[in-house]
Motif scaffolding. Sequence first.
Motif, PDB file in Angstrom:
ATOM      1  N   GLY A 157       0.829  -1.214   0.000  1.00  0.00           N
ATOM      2  CA  GLY A 157       0.000   0.000   0.000  1.00  0.00           C
ATOM      3  C   GLY A 157       0.853   1.248   0.000  1.00  0.00           C
ATOM      4  O   GLY A 157       2.071   1.197   0.007  1.00  0.00           O
ATOM      5  N   ASP A 158       0.191   2.382   0.050  1.00  0.00           N
ATOM      6  CA  ASP A 158       0.959   3.640   0.129  1.00  0.00           C
ATOM      7  C   ASP A 158       1.579   3.741   1.512  1.00  0.00           C
ATOM      8  O   ASP A 158       0.913   3.518   2.534  1.00  0.00           O
ATOM      9  CB  ASP A 158       0.041   4.833  -0.151  1.00  0.00           C
ATOM     10  N   ASP A 159       2.847   4.070   1.541  1.00  0.00           N
ATOM     11  CA  ASP A 159       3.530   3.928   2.815  1.00  0.00           C
ATOM     12  C   ASP A 159       3.697   5.222   3.581  1.00  0.00           C
ATOM     13  O   ASP A 159       4.287   5.235   4.640  1.00  0.00           O
ATOM     14  CB  ASP A 159       4.916   3.300   2.583  1.00  0.00           C
ATOM     15  N   THR A 160       3.208   6.321   3.119  1.00  0.00           N
ATOM     16  CA  THR A 160       3.373   7.524   3.920  1.00  0.00           C
ATOM     17  C   THR A 160       2.076   7.944   4.564  1.00  0.00           C
ATOM     18  O   THR A 160       2.021   8.953   5.226  1.00  0.00           O
ATOM     19  CB  THR A 160       3.860   8.692   3.049  1.00  0.00           C
ATOM     20  N   SER A 161       1.015   7.162   4.386  1.00  0.00           N
ATOM     21  CA  SER A 161      -0.254   7.668   4.875  1.00  0.00           C
ATOM     22  C   SER A 161      -0.416   7.455   6.362  1.00  0.00           C
ATOM     23  O   SER A 161      -1.316   7.969   6.960  1.00  0.00           O
ATOM     24  CB  SER A 161      -1.396   7.006   4.124  1.00  0.00           C
ATOM     25  N   PHE A 162       0.462   6.668   6.996  1.00  0.00           N
ATOM     26  CA  PHE A 162       0.301   6.409   8.421  1.00  0.00           C
ATOM     27  C   PHE A 162       1.475   6.942   9.207  1.00  0.00           C
ATOM     28  O   PHE A 162       1.875   6.359  10.200  1.00  0.00           O
ATOM     29  CB  PHE A 162       0.184   4.914   8.687  1.00  0.00           C
ATOM     30  N   ASN A 163       2.016   8.045   8.733  1.00  0.00           N
ATOM     31  CA  ASN A 163       3.219   8.599   9.316  1.00  0.00           C
ATOM     32  C   ASN A 163       3.206   8.667  10.832  1.00  0.00           C
ATOM     33  O   ASN A 163       4.037   8.082  11.514  1.00  0.00           O
ATOM     34  CB  ASN A 163       3.358  10.018   8.774  1.00  0.00           C
ATOM     35  N   PHE A 164       2.226   9.404  11.347  1.00  0.00           N
ATOM     36  CA  PHE A 164       2.200   9.625  12.798  1.00  0.00           C
ATOM     37  C   PHE A 164       1.899   8.347  13.549  1.00  0.00           C
ATOM     38  O   PHE A 164       2.485   8.073  14.592  1.00  0.00           O
ATOM     39  CB  PHE A 164       1.153  10.682  13.139  1.00  0.00           C
ATOM     40  N   SER A 165       0.974   7.559  13.039  1.00  0.00           N
ATOM     41  CA  SER A 165       0.615   6.328  13.751  1.00  0.00           C
ATOM     42  C   SER A 165       1.811   5.402  13.851  1.00  0.00           C
ATOM     43  O   SER A 165       2.057   4.797  14.894  1.00  0.00           O
ATOM     44  CB  SER A 165      -0.515   5.606  13.035  1.00  0.00           C
ATOM     45  N   TRP A 166       2.565   5.299  12.780  1.00  0.00           N
ATOM     46  CA  TRP A 166       3.725   4.432  12.837  1.00  0.00           C
ATOM     47  C   TRP A 166       4.745   4.940  13.826  1.00  0.00           C
ATOM     48  O   TRP A 166       5.324   4.162  14.587  1.00  0.00           O
ATOM     49  CB  TRP A 166       4.365   4.313  11.453  1.00  0.00           C
ATOM     50  N   LYS A 167       4.938   6.259  13.808  1.00  0.00           N
ATOM     51  CA  LYS A 167       5.887   6.808  14.782  1.00  0.00           C
ATOM     52  C   LYS A 167       5.449   6.452  16.185  1.00  0.00           C
ATOM     53  O   LYS A 167       6.257   6.167  17.060  1.00  0.00           O
ATOM     54  CB  LYS A 167       5.934   8.328  14.654  1.00  0.00           C
ATOM     55  N   MET A 168       4.171   6.482  16.388  1.00  0.00           N
ATOM     56  CA  MET A 168       3.655   6.223  17.720  1.00  0.00           C
ATOM     57  C   MET A 168       3.763   4.766  18.102  1.00  0.00           C
ATOM     58  O   MET A 168       4.246   4.409  19.153  1.00  0.00           O
ATOM     59  CB  MET A 168       2.167   6.616  17.689  1.00  0.00           C
ATOM     60  N   PHE A 169       3.289   3.891  17.214  1.00  0.00           N
ATOM     61  CA  PHE A 169       3.127   2.493  17.613  1.00  0.00           C
ATOM     62  C   PHE A 169       4.346   1.636  17.332  1.00  0.00           C
ATOM     63  O   PHE A 169       4.488   0.585  17.938  1.00  0.00           O
ATOM     64  CB  PHE A 169       1.937   1.867  16.873  1.00  0.00           C
ATOM     65  N   THR A 170       5.191   2.033  16.382  1.00  0.00           N
ATOM     66  CA  THR A 170       6.253   1.105  16.007  1.00  0.00           C
ATOM     67  C   THR A 170       7.646   1.674  16.181  1.00  0.00           C
ATOM     68  O   THR A 170       8.605   1.050  15.782  1.00  0.00           O
ATOM     69  CB  THR A 170       6.122   0.688  14.523  1.00  0.00           C
ATOM     70  N   SER A 171       7.768   2.855  16.778  1.00  0.00           N
ATOM     71  CA  SER A 171       9.111   3.410  16.794  1.00  0.00           C
ATOM     72  C   SER A 171       9.962   2.862  17.924  1.00  0.00           C
ATOM     73  O   SER A 171      11.174   2.912  17.845  1.00  0.00           O
ATOM     74  CB  SER A 171       9.068   4.931  16.859  1.00  0.00           C
ATOM     75  N   TRP A 172       9.322   2.315  18.969  1.00  0.00           N
ATOM     76  CA  TRP A 172      10.180   1.818  20.047  1.00  0.00           C
ATOM     77  C   TRP A 172      10.739   0.459  19.653  1.00  0.00           C
ATOM     78  O   TRP A 172      10.054  -0.403  19.177  1.00  0.00           O
ATOM     79  CB  TRP A 172       9.407   1.703  21.354  1.00  0.00           C
ATOM     80  N   ASP A 173      12.034   0.286  19.906  1.00  0.00           N
ATOM     81  CA  ASP A 173      12.710  -0.950  19.563  1.00  0.00           C
ATOM     82  C   ASP A 173      12.811  -1.801  20.819  1.00  0.00           C
ATOM     83  O   ASP A 173      13.582  -1.488  21.725  1.00  0.00           O
ATOM     84  CB  ASP A 173      14.098  -0.589  19.036  1.00  0.00           C
ATOM     85  N   TYR A 174      12.043  -2.883  20.900  1.00  0.00           N
ATOM     86  CA  TYR A 174      11.975  -3.655  22.142  1.00  0.00           C
ATOM     87  C   TYR A 174      13.233  -4.445  22.421  1.00  0.00           C
ATOM     88  O   TYR A 174      13.362  -5.051  23.476  1.00  0.00           O
ATOM     89  CB  TYR A 174      10.778  -4.605  22.094  1.00  0.00           C
ATOM     90  N   LEU A 175      14.152  -4.481  21.446  1.00  0.00           N
ATOM     91  CA  LEU A 175      15.368  -5.232  21.677  1.00  0.00           C
ATOM     92  C   LEU A 175      16.397  -4.439  22.476  1.00  0.00           C
ATOM     93  O   LEU A 175      17.390  -4.997  22.908  1.00  0.00           O
ATOM     94  CB  LEU A 175      15.994  -5.610  20.336  1.00  0.00           C
ATOM     95  N   ILE A 176      16.135  -3.154  22.668  1.00  0.00           N
ATOM     96  CA  ILE A 176      17.131  -2.338  23.356  1.00  0.00           C
ATOM     97  C   ILE A 176      17.201  -2.744  24.806  1.00  0.00           C
ATOM     98  O   ILE A 176      16.191  -2.745  25.511  1.00  0.00           O
ATOM     99  CB  ILE A 176      16.756  -0.845  23.231  1.00  0.00           C
ATOM    100  N   GLY A 177      18.415  -3.082  25.265  1.00  0.00           N
ATOM    101  CA  GLY A 177      18.556  -3.494  26.647  1.00  0.00           C
ATOM    102  C   GLY A 177      19.527  -2.619  27.396  1.00  0.00           C
ATOM    103  O   GLY A 177      19.798  -2.822  28.571  1.00  0.00           O
ATOM    104  N   ASN A 178      20.034  -1.617  26.727  1.00  0.00           N
ATOM    105  CA  ASN A 178      21.111  -0.794  27.247  1.00  0.00           C
ATOM    106  C   ASN A 178      20.538   0.576  27.620  1.00  0.00           C
ATOM    107  O   ASN A 178      19.928   1.212  26.787  1.00  0.00           O
ATOM    108  CB  ASN A 178      22.120  -0.661  26.109  1.00  0.00           C
TER     109      ASN A 178
END
Lengths: 187, 743
Positions: free
Chosen positions: B228-249
């Motif tokens: 699909g078009d990939d810029t239409s969910f800009n803010f939502s993606w920043k909100m829901f997917t920007s945290w990287d759960y692998l970070i342990g440091n």
Amino acid sequence: MGGSASQLPKEQLAEYQELTFLSKQEILLAHKRFNELTKDERNPPTRVPMDKILALPELKSNPFRKRICHVFSTSEVKDGSLTFEDFLDLLSAFSDSATLEIKSHYAFRIFDFDDDGTLDGGDLEKLVNCLTGDTDDTRLTQEEMRQLITNILEESDIDKDGTVNLSEFQHVISRSPDFVSSFKIVL
Amino acid sequence: MVVGVLTPEELEKLKEAVDERKKLITTLRGKPWPMMKKLQTLKESQEFVEKYEGALGRGRGRKLYAYKVMMQKKWMKFLRDFENFKTACIPWEMKIKDIESHFGSSVASYFIFLRWMYGINMILFGLTFGLVMVPEALMGRPYGSIPRKTVPRADETSAMDFAILWDFGGFAKYSVLFYGYYNNQRTVGWLKFRMPLSYFLIGVGTVAYSYMVVIRKMARNANEQGGGDDTSFNFSWKMFTSWDYLIGNPETADNKFASITTSFKEAIVEEQENRKDDNIHLTRFLRVLANFLVLCCLAGSGYLIFFVVRRSQKFALAGLENYGWWERNEVNMVMSLLGMFCPMLFDVISSLENYHPRIALQWQLGRIFALFLGNLYTFIIALMDEINLKRKEEEVIIANMTLWQASLYNGTLGENNTTPVITVDPADVPRGPCWETMVGQEFVRLIISDTMTTYVTLLIGDFLRAFIVRFLNYCWCWDLEYGFPSYSEFDVSGNVLGLIFNQGMICDERAAPARLHVPAVLGSHVLQRPPGAVFKASGSNNFYMAMLLVILFLSTLPAIYTIVSIPPSFDCGPFSGKSRMFDVIQETLENDFPAWFGMVFSYVSNPGLVLPFLLLMILAIYYLHSISKTYKQSNLDLKKKLQTQNEENKKKNKRAALKAATELEEARNTLQEQQSQSNNNASNRGDRRLNDSNGTTNQIENGHTAKNHCRPPYPHRCMDRPSVPRGPGMPGYLPGLPHRPAP
């Protein structure tokens, strides 16, 4: 069932393999790490309190660690404590081979701070505050917060009822290329 | 429970139920239930299956059925063990997980990409090594037996010098590594291994395999993404997917918080700025200026390379011994240095343009791409000139060969037909200039010098810089770590680009006749900060795959051109003596395949057949493209429809609620009136009135309840539509409504 026995019986291991996305080595490693959390006690309980879980290095720096514990906890008193099986559920949902559906389902529950089944303005505000850290200079102003939440609802709320429900959330997440690879926790 | 004889329908139903249970068992792990519930369901389902599977097997073929079931179980167990084994075998998995926890998944994605490319290169190397180098080394004529395999007499003394070997001359040149060594015998050894055919096919095959692998990965990524078009969910993606759960440091976590905040703020500001654009003319002028400057840069670098290659030709003619190290390696060094400094220049120029960071990055990558291609093609054109020179030389040498041969037979000219064969030491035979080997040598030198430059810049640029910053920080006036020059960021995009270009050069060199595989560069990224902006370079991003594809294509173009149009050298390589390299296919078809095969092949390769086929493919592409456009359009329409329907529903519900409220008010008023009336005439009317009023109140209440049924907590529309089964996810059930979660 985890706590007192230091070895997992084989049939149980096979069952866990069947019911989670974890491999045999991962389950055994999880068992070891879980036991280490209570190794100093003489009668280790089957249910580990939340603060011990939060001390795990993989969860220590995660802003959502408390929510994660609450979501996966099956305790009646809702104190966020986890049994070994809850722990396995957690690792399975966050594992590499978990499907998008299960990850998005649990992500939704984690972000739903008030546990009402939808993400409304209050949930989103708490979410943003978690993401921007605790210090004052990284927090967003009220104006920015309002603008942000309006934008998000504009994008994701398809039926315009002011909240994001599970299917809308899953729709947004399924289009994201980063979600599956960043929603991972590995021991 | 003993099950007697079952009728066939009951048997069918039972079988279906058992299959359903089995499916449930396999999908249990994907259900978001707590473990207790899953265990319970598993036990129940397993008991059910075990109980009735025996019943199913009764009667006909019971033993066979039981056997089948047992084999299935064993197969599942085997698959599971194999999966475990495979995950344990993936190389560097632990290290990458380590990197992921320290630096986040975007940096790790670069290493995953690197690992993938390394895997491909290993496979290609294995193919080449096993099917080309080993047969020639084992079964072909040994070193020193024929002229092309021997170091010429003149160079013998210097053949073992390190300097010469480093330059891929001397013994390195006359080995299985380079084209010139291979003999043009049609078959070698007792296996009758067709050497020239194998050489040709492996060359073509490696290129085809690279394309196939890249395209397959692109298709898989496109499927996953949903396209699909990939810029239409800009803010939502920043909100829901920007945290990287692998970070342990904790340090990384703090960096991540800061970068997320900045990206939120930037996105908000940019959204506001998009609403107003001031001074569009100045921006446009600046952008045109920037592009003009970039074009000048590109032209300048192209001309520089051309000039330098010409100069190196002059040096070669005058004899390389007279010149120092710089003159000998001038071309490679210039190309590498250009590759290092021009991108920095582009970066500076792009600050004029004032674009959104992602768009600026795309422009930057596009320019670096153009730079690389320009350089590569200038280099290749210069090489073409050299090839032509060498071919002219070859003609001269062929003419001289006849003279030289005549001089050998000087004493024995008197003999007639049966001239004895005079054995000449292979080292003394005059040699033609083997242009294929020369091209191979040039590319290999280029790749090696590129690698060296990268290492050196890494050392100086990053390592030394980090060293200085860390130690001088104690005694410097301003904070070196936060201000200039600070630690260098891990530039994921730049590094991935470097990787892709390297691969392009290797591809070129492989398609051209050298046989060296230099594995990709693994720099040391110890003292670099993880990047602020999230930039995924893994295979999930089709942008990099597309670039890789384009580079592969453009790199193989020159090679294909040479194969098709330039005749091979007369005395070196597996195609010597033929008029074109692909003649080997013709030869194989004539000699090794039955006659009808050749006929079929000639029909199929007729242009009259190939052109309509190409036309058909173009039409198919056009058709698919227009279908995807209509799908997107219908998607948008459906979304709009959903929205309007919801709005309509809300309005209707409001109206219904208002209507019900007014009716309730009216009913209350009439009830009050009637009650007051009945109170007044209580003695006269008595129970009848009371009954009446009770009746009316009952009626009214019934009316209310009837209306209440029409106003359930969920704003459904009732009484206007035919009853439709309602449930979550079914048509007619509106999303966004609170409902009890499924049990």
